[in-house]
Design an enzyme around this catalytic site. Sequence first.
Site, PDB file in Angstrom:
ATOM      1  N   ASP A 212       0.857  -1.183   0.000  1.00 51.38           N
ATOM      2  CA  ASP A 212       0.000   0.000   0.000  1.00 51.38           C
ATOM      3  C   ASP A 212       0.892   1.232   0.000  1.00 51.38           C
ATOM      4  O   ASP A 212       2.119   1.122  -0.022  1.00 51.38           O
ATOM      5  CB  ASP A 212      -0.970  -0.007   1.198  1.00 51.38           C
ATOM      6  CG  ASP A 212      -2.318   0.599   0.811  1.00 51.38           C
ATOM      7  OD1 ASP A 212      -2.323   1.757   0.384  1.00 51.38           O
ATOM      8  OD2 ASP A 212      -3.344  -0.095   0.923  1.00 51.38           O
ATOM      9  N   HIS A 282      -2.717   3.007  -4.708  1.00 47.70           N
ATOM     10  CA  HIS A 282      -2.110   2.593  -3.436  1.00 47.70           C
ATOM     11  C   HIS A 282      -0.662   2.158  -3.678  1.00 47.70           C
ATOM     12  O   HIS A 282      -0.201   1.160  -3.135  1.00 47.70           O
ATOM     13  CB  HIS A 282      -2.929   1.470  -2.785  1.00 47.70           C
ATOM     14  CG  HIS A 282      -4.243   1.950  -2.249  1.00 47.70           C
ATOM     15  ND1 HIS A 282      -4.347   2.687  -1.100  1.00 47.70           N
ATOM     16  CD2 HIS A 282      -5.505   1.827  -2.729  1.00 47.70           C
ATOM     17  CE1 HIS A 282      -5.632   2.991  -0.874  1.00 47.70           C
ATOM     18  NE2 HIS A 282      -6.353   2.481  -1.859  1.00 47.70           N
ATOM     19  N   GLU A 345      -9.664   2.593  -5.405  1.00 46.92           N
ATOM     20  CA  GLU A 345      -9.340   3.976  -5.041  1.00 46.92           C
ATOM     21  C   GLU A 345      -8.154   4.549  -5.817  1.00 46.92           C
ATOM     22  O   GLU A 345      -7.365   5.313  -5.268  1.00 46.92           O
ATOM     23  CB  GLU A 345      -9.047   4.053  -3.534  1.00 46.92           C
ATOM     24  CG  GLU A 345     -10.237   3.668  -2.682  1.00 46.92           C
ATOM     25  CD  GLU A 345      -9.959   3.755  -1.191  1.00 46.92           C
ATOM     26  OE1 GLU A 345     -10.840   4.221  -0.465  1.00 46.92           O
ATOM     27  OE2 GLU A 345      -8.865   3.326  -0.754  1.00 46.92           O
TER      28      GLU A 345
HETATM   29  C1  ACM Z   1     -10.894  -0.534   0.135  1.00 47.69           C
HETATM   30  O1  ACM Z   1     -11.449  -0.438   1.249  1.00 47.69           O
HETATM   31  N1  ACM Z   1     -10.212   0.484  -0.350  1.00 47.69           N
HETATM   32  C2  ACM Z   1     -10.978  -1.742  -0.650  1.00 47.69           C
END
Ligand code: ACM
Length: 782
Positions: A212, A282, A345
């Site tokens: 991440d 991420h 995201e």
């Molecule tokens: C997530 O909670 N971004 C998968």
Amino acid sequence: MIRNRTTATLLTATLLAALSMAAGCTPASSTAPLPTVAAAEVKGVPLIPLPAMVRPAEGRFVVDATTPLRAQGDAAGRVATRFTELLGRTTPLRLASGKGEGNGIDFRIVPAQAGASPEAYTLHIDNDGIRVEAGDEHGLFNGAMTLWQLLAGPQVVAVALPAMRIEDTPRFAWRGLMLDSARHFWSVEQIKALLDTMATHKLNTFHWHLTDDQGWRIEIKRYPRLTEVGGCRVPQGDAGRNADGTPNRYCGHYTQEQIRDVVAYAAARHITIVPEIDVPGHAQAAVAAYPEHGVVDGPTEPSHNWGVNPYLFNPREETLQFLEGVLAEVIELFPGPYVHIGGDEAVKYQWQASPAVQAHIRKLGLKDEEALQSHMLKRLETFLEARDRKLIGWDEIIEGGLPPQATVMSWRGIEGGIEAATHGHDVVMSPGNTLYLDFLQTNLPDEPPGRPKFTSMQKIYAFDPIPEQLQPEQRRHVIGVQANMWTEHTRTWERLQHNLFPRMAALAEIAWTPLQRKDYDGFLARLPVQLQRYRALGIAYGQTALSVAMQRQDDRAGNRVRVELSNPLGYGDIRYTTDGSVPTARSPAYTAPLDLAVPTELHAAAFFEGKPLADRASRWTLDAAALLSRTDKTLAQCPQGGRLLLRLEDDNPTDGPRETFDVSIFNPCWLWEGAQLQDVASIQVRAGRIPYNFGLLREEEAKRGFRKAVAAHGEFEVRDGCEGPVLASVPLPQAPDADGFITLDAPLRSAIGGSADLCMTFSGDTRPRMWVLQQVTLRTRD
Ligand code: ACM
């Protein structure tokens, strides 16, 4: 890293302590002789998850140190070894070794019934013994876990089991738990402890979030900088600085050798690990390590911001080959069928701003950035499929076009899952508003940091992973259900266990038990025995849901307080005292709201079958001072506070417990509705200051707000209603006191005879540090 080793040692200590406490004897692993402890009679079927079918029968069988455990063949032998090891580690009960004749326990692989699930088993108990049978090793292992549950609850050296026949099979093939090792790092010992408990819940899929923005946690030999650079971040604020001012780096990664060890450990417990490498977003830690695979020029570092950060992988060929290089090593390490490729995201700001990426989109003839993401993921899917692996991703992978074989993990509600299943794709349901375990489990003030919009046991239990909207032929695409444990706000092993347990029990039941057998009251009746098993496993499960919640209505004028008590899980037997003593099962039962004189010392506990559920009774001092005070946990949030309420932790001390604060990060503001202000001269606030470290979407960022400062360092301001006149205001100092806090008195500008809705803010920009309210007290004229 060192910190993690310490907590691993603690786990062992907790395990031993729990064993000696639960069994009332020397720890099971000790060589000291066990004292004789009375035998126990197991009543009913206190199993979690509840089996598909249980038929009670006449008779019983006593398991004790003379009972042989026999296993036919290698597969059954492996299951027996695992079972004996677990039993030995978690109970004082010992079995006789293998070959004995006569009545005993038999583990057998038998020809599978046509159409039976590979995880199905039968468990048969009668006067002559216990038979656990299954068509394969995984099924037999599940049966062994059921038998372990029956024997591990009582914590005695002899257990009388009622005769019964269990025929059991799972509702879903994917019964998952995700752990985020990127935001906070968990040691191999902690992961193994988690796998142990997953197995006892019949959870079979461990989704391991390994990369991440804040950390890259898996060694990739081709690209060593991923962990050398991407494996460390410097936390924001005091937590990121040593006493001598040098950076206090937060580091951690798993070597390939450690990963092989964890994979083997999981496999021995019939748990498949699904590794996650998050693409294209991420990606900040990876881009910090290899900037050429990012989009923007210039160096960056692994993020110390939670939320949505903008760093994306570059979509060009060289980066795709780099990602394939990563995946090649990942699939060498993880033999399971699925690789999770993230997809969530990935805000496209960097791609939108990059002329090179825009040219790439045009060259490929793609419509937009979503199509480009889809193009990247399809390429990675082709790579995985060629190596006999399947791609799974978060539901954003639907945008721009799903890779043809992809499985979708539906997290933004269930809608993504419905859409994917409708188009014939497999789906794992994991909706954030129901199955995210970083949401707190109760609304009690002593929950650890996390997201205070809470996810109760009831909410998890009520979730049916198969949406009604799906047609029967589409329903088979819902292959399972998963809970996700994100760890931005979960820094310690103790808090991780608190968040996971006992909610894991509800997850297990919605994943395994047939829908028509689900029954929340029955679940509550079985849960206390499950808690005993947690103690045997050394799990420090959360106590909050087992305790008593108190709601009070004050009557300052009359100096009385009206109090409502409840148990967050819905256990109905609450006992209380007002004389300072600890409540027992014979204390007065709470049946209706209490009207108490002030001062009163109120103690309360929830009971089930005469035994307290929580380790400690809840207690409240209801005195004049308490009626005049509120904390961040008992105040409401102002409407303009926005939707993102968090329970955040202080950034110091470096070691030891830290304070927590409920704060709406978009516009920190606390509300005391209907505060009674007669005779009040001033409003005293105690506040701390913590870093603001959140990445927000641009449209979210635009909603961030604060009142403009007037004094040099801003002021603490109290208004009558959020847009009303200022009632009190006091300038803030430049910095908090040495203990990190300030206490300020804000005199009321004029006397107020009645009540007001006190809206409390600290003016000035909340970045890079924001003041956060801890307590507010109405100070009366003497
Ligand atoms: C997530 O909670 N971004 C998968």
